[in-house]
Scaffold this active site. Sequence first.
Site: not given
Ligand code: IVH
Length: 689
Positions: A121, A123, A230, A319, A413, A431, A436
């Site tokens: 995922k 960021d 993705y 997460k 210091c 320092c 010291c």
């Molecule tokens: S799929 C309908 N794949 O996470 C499916 N999202 O919290 C939609 N994101 O809006 C998203 N990595 O901005 C997908 N490998 C991944 C992702 C990913 C990051 C983000 C994306 C999404 C958000 C949701």
Amino acid sequence: MSEVDPAERVEELRRLVRHHNQRYHELDAPEIPDADYDALLRELLALEERFPDLVTPDSPTRTVGSAPSATFAPVEHRVPMMSLDNAFTAPELQAWGGRLERRLAELGESTRAVGLVGELKIDGLAISLRYEGGRMVQAATRGDGRTGEDVTANVATIDVLPDVLASGAPEVLEVRGEVYMPIGVFEALNAAQVEAGDRTYANPRNTAAGSLRQKDPSVTARRGLAFWSYQLGEVVGGPAFARHSETLEFLADLGFPVNPEVRVLESLGAVYDHAQHWQAHRHDLDYEIDGLVVKVDDLALQRELGFTSRAPRWAIAYKFPPEERTTRLRRIMVSIGRTGRATPFAELEPVVVAGSTVGLATLHNQDQVRAKDVRPGDVVIVRKAGDVIPEVVGPVLAERPEGLEPWEFPTDCPVCGQPLVRPEGEADTRCVNVSCPARVAGSIEHFASRGAMDIEGLGEQRVRLFLELGLLHDIAGIYHLDRDALLGLEGFGETSVDNLLRAIEDSKARPLPHLLVGLNIRHLGPAGAQALSRRFGHIDRIEEADVDELAAVDGVGPTIAEAVREWFGDERNRTLVQELRDAGLTMEGPAAPQVEQNLVGRSVVVTGTLDRFTRDEAAEAIKARGGKSPGSVSKKTTAVVVGADPGASKRTRAEELGVPVLDEAGFEHLLATGELPGAEGDTEVPSSD
Ligand code: IVH
């Protein structure tokens, strides 16, 4: 305490969530960490579940993102851009799996072989790219999922995206993915901000979002943004796909960046293991991830499962525990390290971050405090990432109490009272008084510490106690501690004193690299110490070597070489070495390494699952032979080892670049001989340097 009216709390939470949605999605300037936002949203979800009468269709629990801003032209998404539901714990992930199975059973589908895809995922921020006739015609942000913002001119500056697709690409192709800022780029940008005396950026994700949503695309172009694809949006023409994983392979073939760590996984258990791996290794990557996205691979099943109002039922975001939290900064203090460096640090109201309680966090140096402008009394964001020391990221300005004064770096210091010095052009304030007490204590503690002479039982507290009582004055004094004097101390029985003295005695036999690390030579860490020790074998040879000889050692270089020369150039340090020699310490280096260094200068990428090595073991085996094991394939890669279920794009990339692809047996041959299978005698293997 009186019970809060649920209807009022729901209203308040909606107001807060909408406010933070706007800060995050529209202004690219969130005021609170994601974890605090997630907590608000979860509280709202829980209340709506308990009091269904309070649910409204426009609640932020049912909608996506935030309305598009007026700065950019609106773009209607032909296929909506949905969000993802979150699971924060293993039971929540299990619960999602349970819902999936029940729903599939209702639909009359067997659940036995539901293949899942695990993706990192990323960021960053979600973007939809539209290609027509093989050319990029539009790029849009997610916005509220239906209408996004037209950021075509800005996205067109992102180097890694193809402008034109090979013939045979679908007539219309929408590619969805995440725009992100590589961590290296982010750090360089912040270093430049500090240099210019400007405010630093809080994190790569907001900086990426801010960089993309610029009016002037030439600003975006300078920001080094990148992209991972993705998901598909609208597609007209082109091949039909049965699986999500096939769509990713197709995108990789068309030249879109697809993350190399995508895996087809057979069960939720495998998803969990994959997530555990990445939770532990997230900081090995050059981009930020905050979890794992799990998707049902079979596209027909995806269609049957469908969507809720904001997210697909066929996917979930699992997460990782948050690495950023907010807390109150009580005061800022300065500590003096073993080299005299004065480090400002924050004393905080304790808060749990990434699984441990944090009460102190570093502020690095004077410029960083100024750039972050954190003040005692502020609510601050604290970050604890991996093994890294917790740090203060910045203040939550919206919560700054009135009348807080900026913090001033002390001029003297705090330990010995001598003036602090900041040499021209350097970031650190020091320092410079070698006597010291903080410096002396720090250098003795360091000498005895695990990475150095590893004297068990001689930690910070005892060193400070012995110094205070006058039993110890300097490093060499460790080897002359008096047994009777120690026995006279409160809490020191015969056993503990004898254990300590034995540990001190044992330390005399530690090989040279440990001693070098313990001597507290600037810039010299374990790797440099190993390299010097291997090359020169004895401390006397290192002392005699000139800068050029030192700098020529592989893994040393001019900075360390200068520092080593400077250290030995100081009479007091030479005396220390003599005293340690007289006390009977080993001054010699280790034997040659056990494993033959047959992969020096080579880089071997491993993808997929091997039978006889875990991923970490394969990487270790390569590194132990002097090679590198990076996460992506380039034309300098020596070979790509492909196991079962390999990453979608690594093999393709290897083939495109003509990099040899090996199976597990070929990998073992390479480890044993340093040669590619089939290579005759002394055939040259391409080097990565
Ligand atoms: S799929 C309908 N794949 O996470 C499916 N999202 O919290 C939609 N994101 O809006 C998203 N990595 O901005 C997908 N490998 C991944 C992702 C990913 C990051 C983000 C994306 C999404 C958000 C949701």
